[in-house]
Design a protein around this motif. Structure first.
Motif, PDB file in Angstrom:
ATOM      1  N   MET B 106       0.846  -1.196   0.000  1.00  0.00           N
ATOM      2  CA  MET B 106       0.000   0.000   0.000  1.00  0.00           C
ATOM      3  C   MET B 106       0.886   1.253   0.000  1.00  0.00           C
ATOM      4  O   MET B 106       0.642   2.209  -0.742  1.00  0.00           O
ATOM      5  N   LEU B 107       1.932   1.228   0.838  1.00  0.00           N
ATOM      6  CA  LEU B 107       2.850   2.369   0.934  1.00  0.00           C
ATOM      7  C   LEU B 107       3.527   2.638  -0.409  1.00  0.00           C
ATOM      8  O   LEU B 107       3.528   3.775  -0.902  1.00  0.00           O
ATOM      9  N   GLN B 108       4.096   1.614  -1.004  1.00  0.00           N
ATOM     10  CA  GLN B 108       4.853   1.853  -2.240  1.00  0.00           C
ATOM     11  C   GLN B 108       3.928   2.247  -3.385  1.00  0.00           C
ATOM     12  O   GLN B 108       4.269   3.089  -4.207  1.00  0.00           O
ATOM     13  N   VAL B 150      10.657   8.739  -4.109  1.00  0.00           N
ATOM     14  CA  VAL B 150      11.471   7.576  -4.457  1.00  0.00           C
ATOM     15  C   VAL B 150      11.763   6.736  -3.211  1.00  0.00           C
ATOM     16  O   VAL B 150      11.641   5.505  -3.231  1.00  0.00           O
ATOM     17  N   MET B 151      12.118   7.391  -2.122  1.00  0.00           N
ATOM     18  CA  MET B 151      12.541   6.639  -0.940  1.00  0.00           C
ATOM     19  C   MET B 151      11.353   5.993  -0.217  1.00  0.00           C
ATOM     20  O   MET B 151      11.486   4.907   0.354  1.00  0.00           O
ATOM     21  N   LEU B 152      10.186   6.649  -0.234  1.00  0.00           N
ATOM     22  CA  LEU B 152       8.988   6.008   0.322  1.00  0.00           C
ATOM     23  C   LEU B 152       8.663   4.740  -0.459  1.00  0.00           C
ATOM     24  O   LEU B 152       8.372   3.691   0.105  1.00  0.00           O
ATOM     25  N   ARG B 153       8.697   4.880  -1.764  1.00  0.00           N
ATOM     26  CA  ARG B 153       8.428   3.733  -2.628  1.00  0.00           C
ATOM     27  C   ARG B 153       9.448   2.610  -2.373  1.00  0.00           C
ATOM     28  O   ARG B 153       9.097   1.450  -2.261  1.00  0.00           O
ATOM     29  N   LYS B 154      10.694   2.985  -2.254  1.00  0.00           N
ATOM     30  CA  LYS B 154      11.766   1.997  -2.061  1.00  0.00           C
ATOM     31  C   LYS B 154      11.580   1.257  -0.730  1.00  0.00           C
ATOM     32  O   LYS B 154      11.763   0.044  -0.660  1.00  0.00           O
ATOM     33  N   TYR B 155      11.182   1.997   0.296  1.00  0.00           N
ATOM     34  CA  TYR B 155      10.976   1.371   1.608  1.00  0.00           C
ATOM     35  C   TYR B 155       9.872   0.306   1.518  1.00  0.00           C
ATOM     36  O   TYR B 155      10.006  -0.808   2.030  1.00  0.00           O
ATOM     37  N   LYS B 192      15.212   1.333  11.792  1.00  0.00           N
ATOM     38  CA  LYS B 192      16.188   2.423  11.755  1.00  0.00           C
ATOM     39  C   LYS B 192      15.677   3.597  10.907  1.00  0.00           C
ATOM     40  O   LYS B 192      15.953   4.756  11.224  1.00  0.00           O
ATOM     41  N   ASP B 193      14.940   3.294   9.866  1.00  0.00           N
ATOM     42  CA  ASP B 193      14.499   4.339   8.931  1.00  0.00           C
ATOM     43  C   ASP B 193      13.053   4.782   9.137  1.00  0.00           C
ATOM     44  O   ASP B 193      12.579   5.691   8.443  1.00  0.00           O
ATOM     45  N   ILE B 194      12.329   4.138  10.043  1.00  0.00           N
ATOM     46  CA  ILE B 194      10.875   4.366  10.082  1.00  0.00           C
ATOM     47  C   ILE B 194      10.523   5.799  10.473  1.00  0.00           C
ATOM     48  O   ILE B 194       9.537   6.353   9.967  1.00  0.00           O
ATOM     49  N   ALA B 195      11.302   6.420  11.337  1.00  0.00           N
ATOM     50  CA  ALA B 195      10.970   7.796  11.745  1.00  0.00           C
ATOM     51  C   ALA B 195      11.029   8.736  10.535  1.00  0.00           C
ATOM     52  O   ALA B 195      10.170   9.618  10.377  1.00  0.00           O
ATOM     53  N   GLN B 196      12.041   8.544   9.690  1.00  0.00           N
ATOM     54  CA  GLN B 196      12.150   9.363   8.490  1.00  0.00           C
ATOM     55  C   GLN B 196      10.985   9.116   7.544  1.00  0.00           C
ATOM     56  O   GLN B 196      10.416  10.047   6.949  1.00  0.00           O
ATOM     57  N   ILE B 197      10.604   7.850   7.414  1.00  0.00           N
ATOM     58  CA  ILE B 197       9.471   7.499   6.542  1.00  0.00           C
ATOM     59  C   ILE B 197       8.191   8.153   7.054  1.00  0.00           C
ATOM     60  O   ILE B 197       7.373   8.668   6.278  1.00  0.00           O
ATOM     61  N   GLU B 198       8.018   8.156   8.369  1.00  0.00           N
ATOM     62  CA  GLU B 198       6.830   8.791   8.950  1.00  0.00           C
ATOM     63  C   GLU B 198       6.810  10.294   8.657  1.00  0.00           C
ATOM     64  O   GLU B 198       5.770  10.867   8.318  1.00  0.00           O
ATOM     65  N   TRP B 200       8.175  11.859   6.142  1.00  0.00           N
ATOM     66  CA  TRP B 200       7.858  12.072   4.727  1.00  0.00           C
ATOM     67  C   TRP B 200       6.385  11.807   4.444  1.00  0.00           C
ATOM     68  O   TRP B 200       5.768  12.486   3.621  1.00  0.00           O
ATOM     69  N   ALA B 201       5.820  10.796   5.106  1.00  0.00           N
ATOM     70  CA  ALA B 201       4.400  10.482   4.894  1.00  0.00           C
ATOM     71  C   ALA B 201       3.527  11.639   5.380  1.00  0.00           C
ATOM     72  O   ALA B 201       2.540  12.005   4.726  1.00  0.00           O
ATOM     73  N   ARG B 202       3.890  12.228   6.518  1.00  0.00           N
ATOM     74  CA  ARG B 202       3.141  13.391   7.019  1.00  0.00           C
ATOM     75  C   ARG B 202       3.215  14.540   6.008  1.00  0.00           C
ATOM     76  O   ARG B 202       2.233  15.233   5.747  1.00  0.00           O
ATOM     77  N   SER B 203       4.397  14.712   5.455  1.00  0.00           N
ATOM     78  CA  SER B 203       4.615  15.792   4.497  1.00  0.00           C
ATOM     79  C   SER B 203       3.772  15.577   3.236  1.00  0.00           C
ATOM     80  O   SER B 203       3.180  16.524   2.699  1.00  0.00           O
ATOM     81  N   ALA B 204       3.700  14.337   2.769  1.00  0.00           N
ATOM     82  CA  ALA B 204       2.901  14.035   1.573  1.00  0.00           C
ATOM     83  C   ALA B 204       1.423  14.274   1.848  1.00  0.00           C
ATOM     84  O   ALA B 204       0.700  14.836   1.012  1.00  0.00           O
TER      85      ALA B 204
END
Lengths: 162, 480
Positions: B106-108, B150-155, B192-198, B200-204
């Motif tokens: 769903m995320l990607q 790109v990085m959200l999709r990659k995650y 390790k990366d989830i905080a950054q992903i969160e 970016w998701a808020r920003s989107a």
């Protein structure tokens, strides 16, 4: 102490759907090359190219995109690829040139790039396996690319392929 | 069919949606839109391909259907085959691994659609030059945003790889469970990366929300119409994208049916065949084909659920529903806002799952007593996905019926095309880029995957034709 030689990092990305007969030529090439690949050669396969492939190009010296071709030359074509920034984003996947453009814009990655189009014939049905003609073309493409990755490019080899 | 007093505009195929679609707009002698239709060239033959195959192969085989959402087909088929294998409840580890795979998908998928396909229209405007109105244009002008996409999709893709096994033809879900758990080292890499992903998701979400609110005056009527909405919901009414029961509501929010076991979907959903389209037209049986069509996907899911069980997405849902005072939102372009609510929800669910020690459990598969028939449903990124199978005593599939998300949205997409055509093409004599793109924008709101087509080199041009009353082509546009 001897200097450690720089190993060039080269990436082969084969893409297409193996469940759509000859559309699977790209992944089949990646698999064939992986079996013979030497140091510094990585292979990847996916249904289609997407934006995150741009990130994968970071640190690459050279990238080869391999796809099935519906009407290209037999047995395959092999041509230098330039970044393409035009409006050619037609679907959820993107073109190899667009991947290159994105890699340059977003990740400052500018590898030497090639596009390999392996001629296929059967695309319009579900099914496993390549057609006989596609198998022949795949063998020629795999021989060419494996030799090129092992021995480097030769003018004669490139001429023969294009 | 065109009459002597009509013109026909043909748009083929639709760009930036998957596969080959064709839009025909029938004009009358005064260049007013008489009728607009979206034709889908649906790929045939899958049922034949799957017949005779052993049922345990099906979750892998169905991924051949589509290179865009293979995980959705993989999991819908696996859910059906759980029941064929006599399994009604998975182990906690198996269900959570599957959920991690699904929410990764769903995320990607939502990230790809929003950043790659939609953001060029939103950031540059519908009338911007197509040479810049694309993801490269976004990369040049808004590089941080493009990198985030790109990085959200990659995650999400990495989560799929970790749970399904590989990019092509993943094998993670099997009848009765899964064939792998998530080792601690891999879990830690994701954490390790989830905080950054969160972040970016808020920003989107903020981008989609602010854009919609800021442009609401123009967007409210754009391709919009009142409709029913269908989705899975949990027993307590919460949004659940992996499993639940069927709920349908009308345009005002009244329940048409609720908590329906999807094994009985045929009692509630029917499909109509129309001669001009390969794709069927599903409808709610009790309302009939004229009134019973419905929307699926993010907008329908946010409208239909009572709440979302993750805090930030729930706050975003309340914010969204406040716009319509708690009633269903029927604005087509609101799909983008709701898609980003789901993107943030998916990230929250992924974080919750990664913190759950059940992901490292070793009890992966349950066995049961064989059944001859089963249905598997899942909320795929584009909407509700139905897989229905019959299996004989030799374990071979004898019948299969799929209703894919895009088919569920068939009537709404046609309505959207017609609405936009009437609003923006009436009186036009030529096809401008802006007019063409507005039709595509309306279709893209649904994120359709039109045929899971092959994509080999040499495909996918955009051809637009305008024919006069006599059938003579008077305007033609092509874009590659």
């Amino acid at each position: 102490m001897d200097e450690i030689p720089h190993t060039r990092r080269r990436l082969v990305i084969g893409y297409g759907n193996p469940g759509r007969r000859d559309d699977g030529l790209g992944p089949a090439l990646a698999e064939a090359v992986a079996a013979r690949a030497g140091p510094g050669v990585e292979t990847d396969a996916d249904y289609q190219l997407t934006v995150e492939d741009a990130a994968a190009l970071s640190g690459c010296d050279e990238v080869i995109f391999a796809d099935a071709s519906t009407d290209g030359p037999e047995p395959f074509s092999f041509a230098a690829l330039e970044p393409a920034a035009g409006a050619d984003f037609t679907t959820h996947h993107i073109s190899p040139g667009a991947v290159l453009a994105l890699a340059g814009e977003l990740f400052d990655a500018r590898p030497k790039a090639w596009l390999m189009g392996i001629r296929g014939y059967e695309f319009n049905e579900f099914g496993e396996g390549l057609s006989a003609g596609a198998r022949r073309n795949l063998a020629a493409a795999a021989d060419f690319l494996s030799a090129r990755l092992r021995d480097g490019p030769t003018e004669r080899r490139t001429e023969a392929a294009t | 069919m065109a009459t002597a007093a009509t013109h026909k505009i043909v748009i083929e195929p639709v760009t930036r949606v998957e596969g080959h679609g064709k839009v025909t707009i029938q004009l009358d002698a005064k260049n007013r839109v008489q009728q607009a239709r979206l034709h889908i060239v649906e790929f045939r033959g899958f049922e034949r391909f799957i017949q005779g195959r052993p049922y345990w192969e099906v979750p892998v085989l169905v991924q051949r259907l589509c290179g865009i959402c293979p995980v959705s087909h993989h999991l819908a088929a696996a859910k059906a085959m759980d029941r064929i294998a006599g399994v009604d409840r998975l182990t906690p580890t198996a269900e959570k691994i599957r959920r991690l795979m699904h929410y990764g998908q769903m995320l990607q998928s939502h990230a790809l659609h929003f950043f790659h396909l939609v953001s060029p229209d939103l950031l540059f405007g519908f009338d911007a030059d197509p040479a810049i109105r694309n993801v490269i244009g976004v990369a040049k002008k808004f590089p941080e945003l493009a990198v985030q996409g790109v990085m959200l999709r990659k995650y999400g893709q990495e989560l799929i790889r970790a749970t399904a096994g590989k990019k092509i033809h993943g094998t993670g879900a099997i009848p009765g469970g899964v064939n792998r758990n998530l080792p601690i080292a891999e879990r830690d890499a994701f954490l390790k990366d989830i905080a950054q992903i969160e972040t970016w998701a808020r920003s989107a979400l903020k981008l989609a929300r602010d854009y919609t609110v800021e442009h609401l005056k123009d967007l409210a009527d754009f391709g919009s119409f009142e409709s029913n909405h269908l989705s899975l919901v949990r027993a307590d009414g919460a949004m659940d994208l992996y499993h639940g029961h069927l709920r349908a509501i009308d345009a005002a929010g009244a329940k048409i049916f609720d908590q329906v076991d999807y094994q009985r979907y045929l009692e509630y959903i029917r499909e109509e065949v129309r001669p001009w389209s390969y794709m069927k037209f599903p409808f709610i049986r009790s309302l009939g084909p004229e009134a019973g069509w419905y929307r699926v996907g993010p907008l329908a899911r946010v409208n239909a659920c009572d709440f979302i069980d993750t805090p930030e997405a729930e706050a975003a849902r309340k914010d969204f529903m406040a716009l319509t005072k708690g009633k269903p939102n029927n604005v087509t372009m609101a799909y983008h806002w709701t898609r980003m609510i789901e993107l943030l929800h998916s990230v929250e669910v992924i974080h919750r799952l990664l913190d759950d020690p059940d992901l490292q459990g070793t009890d992966l598969v349950v066995k049961g007593e064989r059944r001859p028939e089963a249905v598997g449903l899942i909320e795929a990124p584009r909407g509700t996905l139905f897989h229905h199978y019959q299996v004989d005593a030799n374990d071979q599939v004898t019948r299969c019926n799929l209703i894919v998300s895009t088919t569920n949205n068939n009537t709404p997409m046609n309505r959207a095309v017609e609405k936009v055509a009437r609003d923006f093409l009436d009186g036009a004599k030529t096809i401008t880029e802006g007019l063409l793109n507005r039709i595509e924008v309306a279709i893209r709101a649904y994120d359709p995957c039109l045929s899971c087509a092959t994509h080999a080199l040499g495909r996918m041009p955009l051809v637009v034709e305008l024919a006069d009353a006599g059938g003579r082509t008077i305007d033609r546009r092509e874009r590659r």
